[in-house]
Design a protein around this motif. Structure first.
Motif, PDB file in Angstrom:
ATOM      1  N   GLY A   4       0.816  -1.214   0.000  1.00 25.70           N
ATOM      2  CA  GLY A   4       0.000   0.000   0.000  1.00 25.70           C
ATOM      3  C   GLY A   4       0.847   1.261   0.000  1.00 25.70           C
ATOM      4  N   GLY A   5       1.916   1.270   0.802  1.00 28.91           N
ATOM      5  CA  GLY A   5       2.792   2.440   0.843  1.00 28.91           C
ATOM      6  C   GLY A   5       3.492   2.676  -0.483  1.00 28.91           C
ATOM      7  N   LEU A   6       3.961   1.596  -1.125  1.00 29.78           N
ATOM      8  CA  LEU A   6       4.623   1.738  -2.424  1.00 29.78           C
ATOM      9  C   LEU A   6       3.638   2.181  -3.494  1.00 29.78           C
ATOM     10  N   PHE A   7       2.430   1.641  -3.474  1.00 27.62           N
ATOM     11  CA  PHE A   7       1.403   2.077  -4.413  1.00 27.62           C
ATOM     12  C   PHE A   7       1.099   3.559  -4.217  1.00 27.62           C
ATOM     13  N   PHE A   8       1.098   4.009  -2.960  1.00 30.04           N
ATOM     14  CA  PHE A   8       0.813   5.411  -2.654  1.00 30.04           C
ATOM     15  C   PHE A   8       1.883   6.334  -3.236  1.00 30.04           C
ATOM     16  N   VAL A   9       3.145   5.897  -3.211  1.00 25.08           N
ATOM     17  CA  VAL A   9       4.211   6.690  -3.842  1.00 25.08           C
ATOM     18  C   VAL A   9       3.925   6.850  -5.331  1.00 25.08           C
ATOM     19  N   GLY A  10       3.517   5.762  -5.985  1.00 33.01           N
ATOM     20  CA  GLY A  10       3.156   5.843  -7.401  1.00 33.01           C
ATOM     21  C   GLY A  10       1.981   6.756  -7.647  1.00 33.01           C
ATOM     22  N   VAL A  11       1.001   6.737  -6.751  1.00 30.54           N
ATOM     23  CA  VAL A  11      -0.162   7.618  -6.873  1.00 30.54           C
ATOM     24  C   VAL A  11       0.261   9.082  -6.767  1.00 30.54           C
ATOM     25  N   LEU A  12       1.126   9.404  -5.802  1.00 29.84           N
ATOM     26  CA  LEU A  12       1.612  10.778  -5.663  1.00 29.84           C
ATOM     27  C   LEU A  12       2.375  11.218  -6.912  1.00 29.84           C
ATOM     28  N   ALA A  13       3.185  10.318  -7.468  1.00 33.69           N
ATOM     29  CA  ALA A  13       3.981  10.670  -8.643  1.00 33.69           C
ATOM     30  C   ALA A  13       3.100  10.895  -9.868  1.00 33.69           C
ATOM     31  N   ILE A  14       2.148   9.994 -10.110  1.00 27.08           N
ATOM     32  CA  ILE A  14       1.322  10.120 -11.304  1.00 27.08           C
ATOM     33  C   ILE A  14       0.340  11.287 -11.184  1.00 27.08           C
ATOM     34  N   SER A  15       0.018  11.677  -9.951  1.00 26.61           N
ATOM     35  CA  SER A  15      -0.854  12.835  -9.736  1.00 26.61           C
ATOM     36  C   SER A  15      -0.091  14.151  -9.809  1.00 26.61           C
ATOM     37  N   ALA A  16       1.208  14.093 -10.098  1.00 27.48           N
ATOM     38  CA  ALA A  16       2.064  15.276 -10.294  1.00 27.48           C
ATOM     39  C   ALA A  16       2.131  16.141  -9.047  1.00 27.48           C
ATOM     40  N   LEU A  17       2.269  15.488  -7.889  1.00 27.35           N
ATOM     41  CA  LEU A  17       2.430  16.234  -6.646  1.00 27.35           C
ATOM     42  C   LEU A  17       3.915  16.403  -6.348  1.00 27.35           C
ATOM     43  N   PRO A  18       4.338  17.610  -5.962  1.00 27.42           N
ATOM     44  CA  PRO A  18       5.760  17.814  -5.642  1.00 27.42           C
ATOM     45  C   PRO A  18       6.117  17.111  -4.351  1.00 27.42           C
ATOM     46  N   PRO A  19       7.359  16.679  -4.218  1.00 25.37           N
ATOM     47  CA  PRO A  19       8.477  16.881  -5.141  1.00 25.37           C
ATOM     48  C   PRO A  19       8.787  15.665  -6.003  1.00 25.37           C
ATOM     49  N   LEU A  20       7.806  14.825  -6.325  1.00 25.28           N
ATOM     50  CA  LEU A  20       8.097  13.604  -7.071  1.00 25.28           C
ATOM     51  C   LEU A  20       8.258  13.894  -8.559  1.00 25.28           C
ATOM     52  N   ASN A  21       8.715  12.877  -9.305  1.00 20.45           N
ATOM     53  CA  ASN A  21       9.134  13.119 -10.687  1.00 20.45           C
ATOM     54  C   ASN A  21       7.987  13.470 -11.627  1.00 20.45           C
ATOM     55  N   GLY A  22       6.766  13.002 -11.343  1.00 24.68           N
ATOM     56  CA  GLY A  22       5.642  13.363 -12.198  1.00 24.68           C
ATOM     57  C   GLY A  22       5.383  14.856 -12.213  1.00 24.68           C
ATOM     58  N   PHE A  23       5.676  15.527 -11.109  1.00 23.79           N
ATOM     59  CA  PHE A  23       5.501  16.979 -11.014  1.00 23.79           C
ATOM     60  C   PHE A  23       6.509  17.710 -11.893  1.00 23.79           C
ATOM     61  N   ALA A  24       7.751  17.259 -11.903  1.00 28.05           N
ATOM     62  CA  ALA A  24       8.817  17.977 -12.618  1.00 28.05           C
ATOM     63  C   ALA A  24       8.551  18.020 -14.121  1.00 28.05           C
ATOM     64  N   GLY A  25       8.200  16.874 -14.710  1.00 38.04           N
ATOM     65  CA  GLY A  25       7.967  16.842 -16.149  1.00 38.04           C
ATOM     66  C   GLY A  25       6.787  17.702 -16.556  1.00 38.04           C
ATOM     67  N   GLU A  26       5.678  17.590 -15.826  1.00 41.80           N
ATOM     68  CA  GLU A  26       4.498  18.377 -16.174  1.00 41.80           C
ATOM     69  C   GLU A  26       4.732  19.865 -15.924  1.00 41.80           C
ATOM     70  N   LEU A  27       5.531  20.210 -14.911  1.00 45.98           N
ATOM     71  CA  LEU A  27       5.834  21.611 -14.654  1.00 45.98           C
ATOM     72  C   LEU A  27       6.583  22.229 -15.833  1.00 45.98           C
ATOM     73  N   LEU A  28       7.505  21.497 -16.439  1.00 47.65           N
ATOM     74  CA  LEU A  28       8.211  22.001 -17.606  1.00 47.65           C
ATOM     75  C   LEU A  28       7.249  22.280 -18.756  1.00 47.65           C
ATOM     76  N   ILE A  29       6.290  21.392 -18.975  1.00 50.07           N
ATOM     77  CA  ILE A  29       5.316  21.610 -20.046  1.00 50.07           C
ATOM     78  C   ILE A  29       4.418  22.798 -19.720  1.00 50.07           C
ATOM     79  N   TYR A  30       3.993  22.922 -18.461  1.00 46.31           N
ATOM     80  CA  TYR A  30       3.200  24.086 -18.044  1.00 46.31           C
ATOM     81  C   TYR A  30       3.984  25.381 -18.273  1.00 46.31           C
ATOM     82  N   GLN A  31       5.258  25.371 -17.910  1.00 47.72           N
ATOM     83  CA  GLN A  31       6.076  26.567 -18.078  1.00 47.72           C
ATOM     84  C   GLN A  31       6.199  26.930 -19.558  1.00 47.72           C
ATOM     85  N   ALA A  32       6.351  25.931 -20.420  1.00 52.43           N
ATOM     86  CA  ALA A  32       6.436  26.196 -21.853  1.00 52.43           C
ATOM     87  C   ALA A  32       5.127  26.797 -22.369  1.00 52.43           C
TER      88      ALA A  32
END
Length: 643
Positions: free
Chosen positions: A378-406
């Motif tokens: 459950g804890g590992l799945f939750f990390v994936g959920v945070l990342a795919i939901s683009a919540l900082p500071p996980l990697n899903g946030f960084a990629g989408e932030l670059l596209i938003y900035q562009a």
């Protein structure tokens, strides 16, 4: 270091050959060990290329002078091969425990053999430096993935899903083949071309063929239907590799095409952008209503394909209109999000497989309460959920932030007509992010929280250590690549594109620590045990909880014109006056729009055409002689006209 790719490929092939001589648990262990060595070598070679330690050509040979096979490495290739290496390590840790629980020794050995071959084919696709080599290894990847989906062939549903996937992947190969031929006609060589203009008819045909083949393979809408069929049918390690790496392999080739093959053109950029927006929005909408956990993740892969296509499309549009710096930002966002998607989607598919192993079901409505019984999963799945939901500071946030900035930077520097387009894209991109959050609140909440809804969920227990180690590798990668995303880009030569998420992480950890310390110091030390308030109910049960359909019903109603929702009620009354209801059934049915209006009509047309053609082969020799005579007459007429 670059030469490490060659032994890595041989290690993959050796791992695939082991089940021929060994069977049982020894086969899984030895295969995973050798496969893991290949993953380590791939990571080392990729890291060296990313850091400019080495690069260039790996190997070159020709089957004939016309068909050269050249393998090479640059930093774009290295980013995706690094992802493949990390996924390989995770799958090697996870697979033995998962495979040992499968039914049928032959299926287990076949799965164990095909996974490393599949990995080797994907590595060779991204290393290819000629269109011939790319097409050859692409087909190996397609065929090996088909057999991986077909592993549980005893089930009718699996066979149907596998052959549907085969039809779509071969259609993709046909389009890629036509594109390769067009590239050859443009450049006169099978080496990767450069500077082809799509303003000419051959260049346009080459672009459209290659883009269509990539769109089918990457699951872009409306060519997406194979994903929700193939992923639930495939084993979880296979789903993790198909979604985490195979889709990215196709998108890698699109990045290679728009940055090298073709001159950036606003028309091609708008085509990619249109498919990206359509895929992102509809993909997440279909994910929201899905009740099968792996089906939900499959639709989510479609959504993320759309996000990456948006970044690539913005790069082409901005570059074609003279905004090179903004285009570079969008492309960085697309590539970073592609690698991030491979990490967190691999993590989510592996943990979803653990849930399936522990409970015997993937239906979200039959789960619940698993966080207490499977805290690590459950804890590992939750990390994936945070990342795919683009919540900082996980990697899903960084990629989408670059596209938003562009998008926002381009909005301030573009012409009025382009600003209207960017506002539409920005709005759809924001809608995608909001619906993604809804989707994964549902996925995590209804799967892991509240009370178990079935005896299977109630009796679930944590999976073995190695089945947790594989997802743990990916979760650590998601966290570190997000926290150090700014530093990673700076090392690669792109400083200042992202804020320092390391500093943000330190501030977040500090705030959490202070909050915990304050609560701990001020809280009462008395122990009090009570049940959660349940709206006045004395003894709440799982029947009082949200179901998946109930949770997403407001979203389904809002987008009913897109879902084509059909709501039906049927009631049985106890009295003739229809005052007291004895029983009732309510249904919310969602029309499968693309399947009913695109795939099935095309299938019926092809079937009718095939039936008509088959009648020409009637077994009559006189008829065949007539065919030959007619063909000769036509050939004589055509040759005479050409002369």
């Amino acid at each position: 270091m670059i030469d490490l790719f060659i032994p890595a490929v041989f290690f993959f092939l050796a791992a695939g050959a082991i089940p021929i001589w060994l069977t049982g648990i020894r086969s899984y262990r030895y295969c995973s060990l050798i496969q893991g060595c290949a993953g380590v070598l791939t990571i080392l070679a990729s890291a060296a290329a990313l850091l400019h330690i080495t690069g260039g050509e790996l190997i070159s040979f020709s089957l004939t002078p016309l068909f050269p096979v050249i393998l090479g490495i640059d930093r774009l290739t290295a980013a995706f091969s690094l992802l493949l290496g990390i996924l390989t390590i995770a799958v090697c840790c996870y697979s033995p425990g998962y495979i040992s629980r499968m039914h049928g020794e032959r299926s287990r050995d076949l799965l164990c053999s095909l996974i490393p071959i599949f990995l080797a084919s994907m590595l060779l696709v991204v290393l290819s430096r000629t269109t011939f080599a790319f097409l050859f290894f692409w087909e190996v990847m397609a065929v090996s993935s088909f057999f991986l989906v077909l592993i549980e062939y005893q089930e009718e549903k699996t066979r149907r899903a596998a052959f549907f996937y085969l039809a779509m992947t071969q259609l993709s190969t046909v389009c890629i083949f036509l594109g390769v031929i067009q590239l050859y006609l443009n450049s006169g060589s099978f080496e990767f071309p450069t500077g082809i203009s799509i303003t000419t008819l051959p260049g346009l045909m080459a672009f459209l063929s290659i883009f269509l083949g990539i769109a089918i393979k990457a699951g872009a809408i409306p060519f997406h239907k194979w994903l929700p069929y193939a992923h639930p049918a495939a084993a979880s390690p296979v789903s993790a590799l198909m979604s985490g790496m195979m889709l990215n392999t196709a998108l890698y080739m699109l990045v290679r095409a728009v940055t090298g093959f073709f001159i950036p053109n606003i028309t091609s950029g708008l085509v990619i952008l249109f498919f990206g927006c359509l895929t992102a929005v509809l993909g997440v909408m279909y994910a929201v209503k899905e009740q099968d956990l792996k089906g939900l993740l499959a639709y989510s892969s479609i959504d993320n394909t759309g996000v990456i296509l948006i970044g690539i499309g913005l790069f082409v549009v901005f570059t074609a209109t003279g905004h090179q710096a903004i285009g570079t930002m969008a492309l960085l966002g697309a590539v970073f999000h592609a690698v991030s998607h491979g990490l967190f989607k691999g993590l989510l598919f592996l943990t979803a497989g653990s849930v399936n192993v522990a409970t015997g079901t993937r239906n979200i409505d039959e789960l619940g309460g698993l966080l207490v019984r499977m805290p690590w999963t459950g804890g590992l799945f939750f990390v994936g959920v945070l990342a795919i939901s683009a919540l900082p500071p996980l990697n899903g946030f960084a990629g989408e932030l670059l596209i938003y900035q562009a998008l926002i930077t381009g909005l301030m520097q573009s012409e009025p007509l382009m600003q209207v387009l960017l506002v539409i894209v920005l709005s759809l991109f924001g809608l995608t992010g909001a619906l993604t959050a809804v989707c994964f609140v549902k996925a995590f909440g209804l799967t892991f929280l509240a009370l178990p809804r079935t005896p299977a969920a109630k009796q679930a227990h944590e999976v073995p250590l190695m089945m947790r180690t594989g997802p743990a590798v990916l979760s650590i990668a998601c966290i570190l690549s997000g926290i150090f995303s700014s530093q990673i880009l700076a090392v690669l030569g792109y400083p200042g594109y992202l804020p320092d998420l390391l500093l943000l992480s330190i501030l977040l950890i500090g705030a959490l620590a202070l909050t915990y310390a304050a609560v701990y110091s001020l809280a009462s030390r008395e122990t009090r045990i009570s049940i959660t308030w349940g709206c006045g109910m004395q003894d709440p049960t799982s029947k009082m909880e949200y179901t998946g359909s109930g949770f997403t019903e407001p979203v389904v109603r809002i987008f009913a014109p897109i879902f084509r929702t059909r709501i039906t009620f049927s009631k049985e009354y106890q009295d003739s006056e229809h005052c007291f209801v004895k029983a009732g059934v309510a249904r919310i049915e969602l029309m499968k729009f693309f399947e009913e209006y695109l795939y099935l009509p095309a299938a019926r047309l092809i079937d009718s055409y095939g039936s008509a053609i088959s009648q020409l082969q009637n077994g009559n020799v006189d008829t065949y002689v007539l065919y030959v005579f007619g063909a000769v007459v036509v050939l004589v007429v055509v040759m005479g006209w050409l002369a």
